[in-house]
Motif scaffolding. Structure first.
Motif, PDB file in Angstrom:
ATOM      1  N   ARG A  65     -94.857  17.668 -27.823  1.00  0.00           N
ATOM      2  CA  ARG A  65     -94.165  17.949 -29.078  1.00  0.00           C
ATOM      3  C   ARG A  65     -95.039  18.884 -29.921  1.00  0.00           C
ATOM      4  NH1 ARG A  65     -92.918  12.268 -31.681  1.00  0.00           N
ATOM      5  NH2 ARG A  65     -95.009  11.892 -30.867  1.00  0.00           N
ATOM      6  N   PRO A  66     -94.424  19.732 -30.755  1.00  0.00           N
ATOM      7  CA  PRO A  66     -95.206  20.723 -31.506  1.00  0.00           C
ATOM      8  C   PRO A  66     -96.354  20.122 -32.319  1.00  0.00           C
ATOM      9  CG  PRO A  66     -92.882  21.244 -31.650  1.00  0.00           C
ATOM     10  CD  PRO A  66     -92.969  19.930 -30.934  1.00  0.00           C
ATOM     11  N   GLY A  67     -96.109  18.996 -32.966  1.00  0.00           N
ATOM     12  CA  GLY A  67     -97.157  18.387 -33.779  1.00  0.00           C
ATOM     13  C   GLY A  67     -98.344  17.942 -32.947  1.00  0.00           C
ATOM     14  N   GLN A  68     -98.040  17.338 -31.794  1.00  0.00           N
ATOM     15  CA  GLN A  68     -99.118  16.907 -30.910  1.00  0.00           C
ATOM     16  C   GLN A  68     -99.853  18.101 -30.309  1.00  0.00           C
ATOM     17  OE1 GLN A  68     -97.541  14.196 -27.985  1.00  0.00           O
ATOM     18  NE2 GLN A  68     -97.800  12.422 -29.344  1.00  0.00           N
ATOM     19  N   ALA A  69     -99.100  19.128 -29.929  1.00  0.00           N
ATOM     20  CA  ALA A  69     -99.720  20.317 -29.352  1.00  0.00           C
ATOM     21  C   ALA A  69    -100.663  20.967 -30.361  1.00  0.00           C
ATOM     22  CB  ALA A  69     -98.655  21.308 -28.906  1.00  0.00           C
ATOM     23  N   ARG A  70    -100.225  21.051 -31.616  1.00  0.00           N
ATOM     24  CA  ARG A  70    -101.082  21.661 -32.642  1.00  0.00           C
ATOM     25  C   ARG A  70    -102.385  20.884 -32.783  1.00  0.00           C
ATOM     26  NH1 ARG A  70    -102.722  20.685 -37.647  1.00  0.00           N
ATOM     27  NH2 ARG A  70    -103.163  22.434 -39.044  1.00  0.00           N
ATOM     28  N   GLN A  71    -102.311  19.564 -32.818  1.00  0.00           N
ATOM     29  CA  GLN A  71    -103.512  18.759 -32.972  1.00  0.00           C
ATOM     30  C   GLN A  71    -104.435  18.896 -31.752  1.00  0.00           C
ATOM     31  OE1 GLN A  71    -104.477  17.423 -35.641  1.00  0.00           O
ATOM     32  NE2 GLN A  71    -106.168  16.094 -35.027  1.00  0.00           N
ATOM     33  N   LEU A  72    -103.830  18.946 -30.576  1.00  0.00           N
ATOM     34  CA  LEU A  72    -104.633  19.102 -29.362  1.00  0.00           C
ATOM     35  C   LEU A  72    -105.304  20.473 -29.312  1.00  0.00           C
ATOM     36  CD1 LEU A  72    -102.327  17.384 -26.717  1.00  0.00           C
ATOM     37  CD2 LEU A  72    -104.597  16.598 -27.451  1.00  0.00           C
ATOM     38  N   TYR A  73    -104.579  21.512 -29.738  1.00  0.00           N
ATOM     39  CA  TYR A  73    -105.193  22.843 -29.780  1.00  0.00           C
ATOM     40  C   TYR A  73    -106.349  22.875 -30.787  1.00  0.00           C
ATOM     41  CZ  TYR A  73    -102.075  25.459 -26.702  1.00  0.00           C
ATOM     42  OH  TYR A  73    -101.417  25.950 -25.602  1.00  0.00           O
ATOM     43  N   LEU A  74    -106.177  22.195 -31.912  1.00  0.00           N
ATOM     44  CA  LEU A  74    -107.259  22.112 -32.886  1.00  0.00           C
ATOM     45  C   LEU A  74    -108.497  21.464 -32.264  1.00  0.00           C
ATOM     46  CD1 LEU A  74    -108.463  22.148 -35.792  1.00  0.00           C
ATOM     47  CD2 LEU A  74    -107.328  19.962 -36.159  1.00  0.00           C
ATOM     48  N   LEU A  75    -108.308  20.335 -31.588  1.00  0.00           N
ATOM     49  CA  LEU A  75    -109.438  19.630 -30.974  1.00  0.00           C
ATOM     50  C   LEU A  75    -110.012  20.413 -29.795  1.00  0.00           C
ATOM     51  CD1 LEU A  75    -108.004  16.006 -31.175  1.00  0.00           C
ATOM     52  CD2 LEU A  75    -109.768  17.034 -32.629  1.00  0.00           C
ATOM     53  N   ALA A  76    -109.163  21.135 -29.078  1.00  0.00           N
ATOM     54  CA  ALA A  76    -109.650  21.992 -27.990  1.00  0.00           C
ATOM     55  C   ALA A  76    -110.527  23.108 -28.550  1.00  0.00           C
ATOM     56  CB  ALA A  76    -108.484  22.588 -27.212  1.00  0.00           C
TER      57      ALA A  76
END
Length: 329
Positions: A65-76
Motif C-alpha cells: 500500500r502507498p503508505g507502507q511503501a513510503r515508510q519502507l522507502y524512508l527506512l531503506a
C-alpha cells in the motif's frame, strides 16, 4: 538467534500488507542501528545493517500500500545512508557514494525532503574526507533547499559540512560565513522523522562544536578560535553516557585540539590531547579518525616543533599502520 529467526519470519512471510507490528519492527531495527552506530565498533553492527537493508529491499519488492511503501522507502534510505557511512569508515568512498545514490533514490520514492537533505549531508561528509573538497561544498549546497523545506537539523549539518570544506580549501571568509549560517539555523529547526531516529540521523550542538573546531584547524590564522572550539568539544565528549556521545567525533575533537595547540607552539598540550586517540583499538580506527591523526602528524611536521615532536610523530605513524580497513572481514 531464535529472536532473529522470529523477526525474519514475521517480516517476510507472504503477506501483501505488513501488520502494524511488522512495520514497528522494521522501524525499531533501523532506529537501533542509528542510535548505536556512533558508539559501537562498526564490526559489531555491519552484519545487522546489511541484513536490515536486505530485508527492507525484499519487503519493497512486493506490492505494498502507498503508505507502507513510503515508510519502507524512508527506512531503506536511512539504512542506505548508514551503509554509505560504513563504506566511508572502511575507506571506500566509491562504495559509499554508490550506497548514497541509491539512498537518495529511496528518498525521492518516499518524497521526503528531510531524508534528501540528510543523504546530501552524508555525501558531503564522504567527499570531504576523501579530499574532494569542492564536491563536498556542492553536495552541502545542493541539500540546503531540501533542509529548508524539512526544517530538520540538516539545516545546521549542511552548512557545517560546507564550512569544513571551505576551510580545507583555505577560504577563511566562506568558512566563517557558513559557521554563522549554521548557528542562525537553530532558530527555525524542528525535528522530522529522520531526526527522531536519533544517533547518526540527527545533528546536535556538540557535534556542531566539533565541526567548527575541525574546520578552523585548517586555517593557521584561526588557531586560537580552533583551540577554543576544540576544548569545548573535548569537554562535552567526556561524558560517554549522553546520547550525543560518539567515539569518532570525540577522537576528531582531540585531534583538532592537538593541531590547534601545535599551531600555538604547545607540544606538551598537543601530546596530551591526542594520546587517548592513539590508544583506540584497531576496530575503532575508522577512516575519519585515521585521517585526523594524519593531520596532526602533518601539522607537527610542518611546524617549528617537528624535531622536538619526533616521538609523537612515530606514535602516530604506528597508529595509522593498522586502520579498521586493514582488519580481516
Amino acid at each position: 538467534m531464535a529472536a532473529q529467526r522470529a523477526r525474519r519470519f514475521a517480516l517476510t512471510t507472504g503477506q501483501t500488507d505488513l501488520t502494524p507490528e511488522a512495520m514497528e519492527q522494521v522501524h525499531a531495527d533501523v532506529q537501533r542501528l542509528a542510535m548505536e552506530y556512533p558508539q559501537r565498533p562498526l564490526s559489531e553492527l555491519l552484519p545487522d545493517m546489511i541484513e536490515t537493508q536486505d530485508t527492507i529491499y525484499t519487503l519493497l519488492e512486493r506490492q505494498r500500500r502507498p503508505g507502507q511503501a513510503r515508510q519502507l522507502y524512508l527506512l531503506a534510505g536511512v539504512t542506505g545512508g548508514m551503509l554509505a557511512k560504513a563504506s566511508h569508515d572502511l575507506a571506500d568512498p566509491h562504495a559509499a557514494l554508490t550506497q548514497a545514490r541509491t539512498a537518495f533514490m529511496c528518498a525521492d520514492q518516499a518524497d521526503h525532503n528531510g531524508l534528501r537533505a540528510w543523504i546530501r549531508g552524508v555525501q558531503s561528509l564522504v567527499a570531504y574526507w576523501a579530499g574532494r573538497t569542492r564536491e563536498a561544498v556542492q553536495y552541502a549546497q545542493s541539500g540546503a533547499e531540501f533542509a529548508a523545506l524539512a526544517g530538520s537539523t540538516a539545516k545546521v549539518w549542511l552548512p557545517m559540512n560546507e564550512a569544513r570544506a571551505w576551510a580545507a580549501l583555505g577560504n577563511v571568509d566562506k568558512s566563517r560565513v557558513a559557521i554563522q549560517r549554521a548557528e542562525d539555523a537553530w532558530a527555525s529547526v524542528q525535528e522530522d522523522e529522520v531526526d527522531e531516529l536519533g544517533g547518526l540521523c540527527t545533528f546536535g550542538r556538540v557535534r556542531q562544536i566539533y565541526y567548527a573546531a575541525d574546520a578552523l584547524t585548517w586555517l593557521p590564522s584561526e588557531a586560537e578560535a580552533a583551540q577554543d572550539y576544540a576544548e569545548r568539544a573535548v569537554l562535552e565528549y567526556e561524558d560517554e553516557s549522553t546520547p550525543e556521545w560518539a567515539f569518532g567525533d570525540q577522537a576528531g575533537s582531540r585531534a583538532g585540539l592537538a593541531i590547534a595547540r601545535i599551531r600555538m607552539g604547545e607540544l606538551e598540550g598537543a601530546t596530551e590531547a591526542v594520546l587517548p586517540v592513539l590508544d583506540l583499538a584497531p576496530e575503532q580506527r575508522i577512516n575519519g579518525i585515521v585521517h585526523s591523526a594524519q593531520r596532526v602528524h602533518r601539522a607537527l611536521r610542518d611546524s617549528p616543533l617537528a624535531e622536538e615532536g619526533s616521538d609523537l610523530q612515530e606514535q602516530i605513524e604506528m597508529f595509522t599502520r593498522t586502520p579498521l580497513k586493514s582488519l580481516p572481514r
